[in-house]
Design an enzyme around this catalytic site. Structure first.
Site, PDB file in Angstrom:
ATOM      1  N   ASP A 215     -40.826  95.921  79.710  1.00 60.51           N
ATOM      2  CA  ASP A 215     -40.661  96.826  78.766  1.00 60.51           C
ATOM      3  C   ASP A 215     -40.642  98.318  79.143  1.00 60.51           C
ATOM      4  OD1 ASP A 215     -40.744  94.714  76.766  1.00 60.51           O
ATOM      5  OD2 ASP A 215     -42.838  94.487  76.955  1.00 60.51           O
TER       6      ASP A 215
ATOM      7  N   ASN B 107     -45.389  76.082  76.619  1.00 56.46           N
ATOM      8  CA  ASN B 107     -46.111  77.013  77.628  1.00 56.46           C
ATOM      9  C   ASN B 107     -47.527  77.205  77.522  1.00 56.46           C
ATOM     10  OD1 ASN B 107     -43.460  77.539  78.655  1.00 56.46           O
ATOM     11  ND2 ASN B 107     -43.295  79.303  77.820  1.00 56.46           N
TER      12      ASN B 107
ATOM     13  N   GLY C 135     -38.885  83.032  89.023  1.00 58.31           N
ATOM     14  CA  GLY C 135     -39.700  82.623  90.410  1.00 58.31           C
ATOM     15  C   GLY C 135     -38.894  83.152  91.685  1.00 58.31           C
TER      16      GLY C 135
ATOM     17  N   HIS D  27     -46.024  91.948  73.956  1.00 57.58           N
ATOM     18  CA  HIS D  27     -44.667  91.767  74.327  1.00 57.58           C
ATOM     19  C   HIS D  27     -43.957  90.848  73.646  1.00 57.58           C
ATOM     20  CE1 HIS D  27     -41.524  91.334  77.158  1.00 57.58           C
ATOM     21  NE2 HIS D  27     -41.710  89.987  77.311  1.00 57.58           N
TER      22      HIS D  27
HETATM   23  N1  LIG Z   1     -43.168  88.491  80.499  1.00 60.01           N
HETATM   24  C1  LIG Z   1     -41.838  89.036  80.294  1.00 60.01           C
HETATM   25  O1  LIG Z   1     -41.624  90.234  80.217  1.00 60.01           O
HETATM   26  C2  LIG Z   1     -40.996  87.953  80.555  1.00 60.01           C
HETATM   27  C3  LIG Z   1     -41.047  86.730  80.318  1.00 60.01           C
HETATM   28  N2  LIG Z   1     -40.380  85.607  80.584  1.00 60.01           N
HETATM   29  C4  LIG Z   1     -40.797  84.303  80.599  1.00 60.01           C
HETATM   30  O2  LIG Z   1     -40.975  83.699  81.843  1.00 60.01           O
HETATM   31  C5  LIG Z   1     -40.976  82.243  81.763  1.00 60.01           C
HETATM   32  C6  LIG Z   1     -40.196  81.600  82.984  1.00 60.01           C
HETATM   33  O3  LIG Z   1     -38.754  81.965  82.573  1.00 60.01           O
HETATM   34  P1  LIG Z   1     -37.511  81.652  83.785  1.00 60.01           P
HETATM   35  O4  LIG Z   1     -38.039  81.775  85.182  1.00 60.01           O
HETATM   36  O5  LIG Z   1     -36.304  82.342  83.208  1.00 60.01           O
HETATM   37  O6  LIG Z   1     -37.611  80.071  83.202  1.00 60.01           O
HETATM   38  P2  LIG Z   1     -36.900  78.755  84.651  1.00 60.01           P
HETATM   39  O7  LIG Z   1     -37.066  77.744  83.563  1.00 60.01           O
HETATM   40  O8  LIG Z   1     -35.810  79.228  85.190  1.00 60.01           O
HETATM   41  O9  LIG Z   1     -38.354  78.754  85.284  1.00 60.01           O
HETATM   42  C7  LIG Z   1     -39.400  78.232  85.191  1.00 60.01           C
HETATM   43  C8  LIG Z   1     -40.041  77.426  86.242  1.00 60.01           C
HETATM   44  O10 LIG Z   1     -41.455  77.190  85.902  1.00 60.01           O
HETATM   45  C9  LIG Z   1     -41.455  75.839  86.497  1.00 60.01           C
HETATM   46  N3  LIG Z   1     -42.542  74.794  86.015  1.00 60.01           N
HETATM   47  C10 LIG Z   1     -42.476  74.465  84.616  1.00 60.01           C
HETATM   48  N4  LIG Z   1     -43.768  73.899  84.669  1.00 60.01           N
HETATM   49  C11 LIG Z   1     -44.384  74.341  85.583  1.00 60.01           C
HETATM   50  C12 LIG Z   1     -45.909  73.757  85.875  1.00 60.01           C
HETATM   51  N5  LIG Z   1     -46.835  73.202  85.222  1.00 60.01           N
HETATM   52  N6  LIG Z   1     -46.345  74.373  86.989  1.00 60.01           N
HETATM   53  C13 LIG Z   1     -45.634  75.288  87.653  1.00 60.01           C
HETATM   54  N7  LIG Z   1     -44.072  75.460  87.589  1.00 60.01           N
HETATM   55  C14 LIG Z   1     -43.743  75.013  86.331  1.00 60.01           C
HETATM   56  C15 LIG Z   1     -40.097  75.097  86.457  1.00 60.01           C
HETATM   57  O11 LIG Z   1     -39.823  73.999  87.154  1.00 60.01           O
HETATM   58  C16 LIG Z   1     -39.273  76.230  86.669  1.00 60.01           C
HETATM   59  O12 LIG Z   1     -38.795  76.208  88.176  1.00 60.01           O
HETATM   60  C17 LIG Z   1     -40.597  82.261  80.449  1.00 60.01           C
HETATM   61  O13 LIG Z   1     -41.779  81.624  79.678  1.00 60.01           O
HETATM   62  C18 LIG Z   1     -39.893  83.437  79.921  1.00 60.01           C
HETATM   63  O14 LIG Z   1     -39.892  83.496  78.604  1.00 60.01           O
HETATM   64  C19 LIG Z   1     -39.159  85.900  80.835  1.00 60.01           C
HETATM   65  C20 LIG Z   1     -38.711  87.238  80.861  1.00 60.01           C
HETATM   66  C21 LIG Z   1     -39.406  88.420  80.802  1.00 60.01           C
HETATM   67  O1  LIG Z   2     -36.969  87.717  75.567  1.00 63.55           O
HETATM   68  C1  LIG Z   2     -37.386  86.781  76.140  1.00 63.55           C
HETATM   69  O2  LIG Z   2     -37.688  85.517  75.968  1.00 63.55           O
HETATM   70  C2  LIG Z   2     -37.866  86.973  77.627  1.00 63.55           C
HETATM   71  C3  LIG Z   2     -38.623  88.127  77.529  1.00 63.55           C
HETATM   72  O3  LIG Z   2     -39.719  88.452  77.361  1.00 63.55           O
HETATM   73  C4  LIG Z   2     -37.728  89.481  77.734  1.00 63.55           C
HETATM   74  O4  LIG Z   2     -36.754  89.507  78.318  1.00 63.55           O
HETATM   75  O5  LIG Z   2     -38.469  90.393  77.565  1.00 63.55           O
END
Ligand SMILES: NC(=O)C1=CN([C@@H]2O[C@H](COP(=O)(O)OP(=O)(O)OC[C@H]3O[C@@H](n4cnc5c(N)ncnc54)[C@H](O)[C@@H]3O)[C@@H](O)[C@H]2O)C=CC1
Ligand SMILES: O=C([O-])CC(=O)C(=O)O
Length: 345
Positions: free
Chosen positions: A180, A124, A44, A207
């Site tokens: 990706d 999630n 974020g 993904h």
């Molecule tokens: N689509 C993709 O390619 C990728 C997806 N992700 C996913 O993105 C998500 C976030 O990852 P990070 O930022 O590293 O995690 P993080 O834990 O650093 O940040 C998550 C944020 O969400 C907030 N949060 C939790 N519940 C909430 C709610 N109900 N409303 C609003 N905010 C809320 C937390 O306070 C925190 O600031 C994870 O599920 C991760 O697996 C991560 C990398 C790639």
């Molecule tokens: O692998 C994870 O958990 C986060 C993610 O989706 C990525 O890095 O592609």
């Protein structure tokens, strides 16, 4: 911007056109509001920084259950066009969403070593369902970009919630799979000694693990690869998230590269909304290409989200096999998401 957009000819992606910026005055006139939900997290924060620097964004609303205020004050000291507002806690969610043109959701729990993306489902699913419900009520017309994992289930959850509220438009709900595509560019370019920013590989499927399918046969520029190289690249891409999780030894998963990828996807959507033609990005959306009701394919973006899917294009026999193996896994993740949404509240 340095990235090149891809132009569409038939089902293929060819050529390159430079991206255009937008004057601050034009941005103000367009008045585009973007909300980031989960803005204080690992993704974020850098994502919000990149969106603060996007000339098309004139209002940036930062929402999180914690720390949103500090992030907003910090970003607010940057002399770029967008105004920044902070919204912290569930009772400030609707004001964050009010009037939003685009909502991007990196809220949720990331993986720790040893976990799969599937392990994140339960935690999630609740978060995404609640946020999707607020979007369906407050800004149903906004483009909704979901980053939170398991993307393969979170997009069906959000879609079902929108259906419950009678505001579902499949052209506006996206699972962000741009990371990706970005990684595939890097891995292929590095293998072949090419310019990383000039290589594009469509990545289809979903993904997670084997649902991530790079279409190396459709890379631009076209690259000759042996079967062993194709298999090595495919498996590296499918495991790339885990590579980062392991390297961060307990401190979460990809954040900076994801912020870049998310900002690229949002930027393409905003450009297309603004009338820029020929923009193609891969994303996980409602689909009729296979038996899986949602699939990532290259999408031609338009003023209101997806203009049309570019389909899967001509697949090699190896890519066909990968797709065949991915579809049952996708269907299971989609079914889990839909079931969760049906029983939500
Ligand atoms: N689509 C993709 O390619 C990728 C997806 N992700 C996913 O993105 C998500 C976030 O990852 P990070 O930022 O590293 O995690 P993080 O834990 O650093 O940040 C998550 C944020 O969400 C907030 N949060 C939790 N519940 C909430 C709610 N109900 N409303 C609003 N905010 C809320 C937390 O306070 C925190 O600031 C994870 O599920 C991760 O697996 C991560 C990398 C790639
Ligand atoms: O692998 C994870 O958990 C986060 C993610 O989706 C990525 O890095 O592609």
């Amino acid at each position: 911007m340095s990235r090149v957009a891809v132009r569409v000819v038939g089902r293929r992606l060819t050529g390159a056109v430079p991206r255009r910026g937008l004057s601050a005055a034009a941005a103000a006139q367009h008045g585009v509001k973007v909300a980031v939900l989960g803005a204080a997290g690992g993704i974020g924060q850098p994502l919000s920084l990149l969106l603060k620097m996007n000339a098309r964004v004139s209002r940036l609303a930062l929402y999180d259950i914690a720390r949103a205020h500090g992030v907003a004050v910090d970003l607010g000291h940057i002399n770029s066009h967008a105004s920044v507002s902070a919204h912290q806690g569930a009772n400030q969610l609707s004001e964050a969403l009010d009037g939003s043109h685009l909502v991007v959701v990196p809220a949720g729990v990331p993986r720790k070593p040893g976990m799969t993306r599937e392990d994140l489902f339960t935690m999630n699913a609740h978060i995404v369902a609640e946020l999707a419900e607020a979007c369906a009520i407050t800004c149903p017309q906004a483009l909704l970009c979901i980053i939170s994992n398991l993307v393969n289930s979170m997009v069906p959850i959000a879609s079902e919630i929108f259906k419950k509220h009678g505001v579902y438009d499949p052209k506006r709900i996206f699972g962000v799979t741009t990371l990706d595509v970005v990684r595939a560019s890097v891995f292929l370019a590095d293998l072949k000694g090419l310019d990383r920013s000039a290589v594009e590989v469509p990545v289809v499927g979903g993904h997670a693990g084997k649902t991530i399918i790079p279409l190396l046969s459709q890379s631009l520029p076209k690259v000759d690869l042996g079967q062993d190289q194709i298999e090595m690249l495919t498996s590296r891409l499918q495991e790339a998230g885990t590579e980062v999780v392991k390297a961060k030894v307990g401190e979460g998963s990809a954040t900076l590269s994801m912020a870049h990828a998310g900002a690229r996807f949002v930027s393409s959507l905003l450009e297309a909304s603004d009338g820029h033609k020929g923009l193609v990005e891969c994303a996980f959306v409602r689909s009729e290409e296979t038996e899986a009701a949602y699939l990532s394919t290259p999408l031609l973006l338009g003023k209101r989200g997806v203009e049309r899917s570019m389909g899967l294009g001509p697949l090699s026999s190896y890519e066909e096999k990968l797709l065949l193996a991915a579809v049952p896994e996708l269907k299971a993740a989609i079914r889990d998401g839909e079931e969760f949404a049906r029983n939500f509240k």
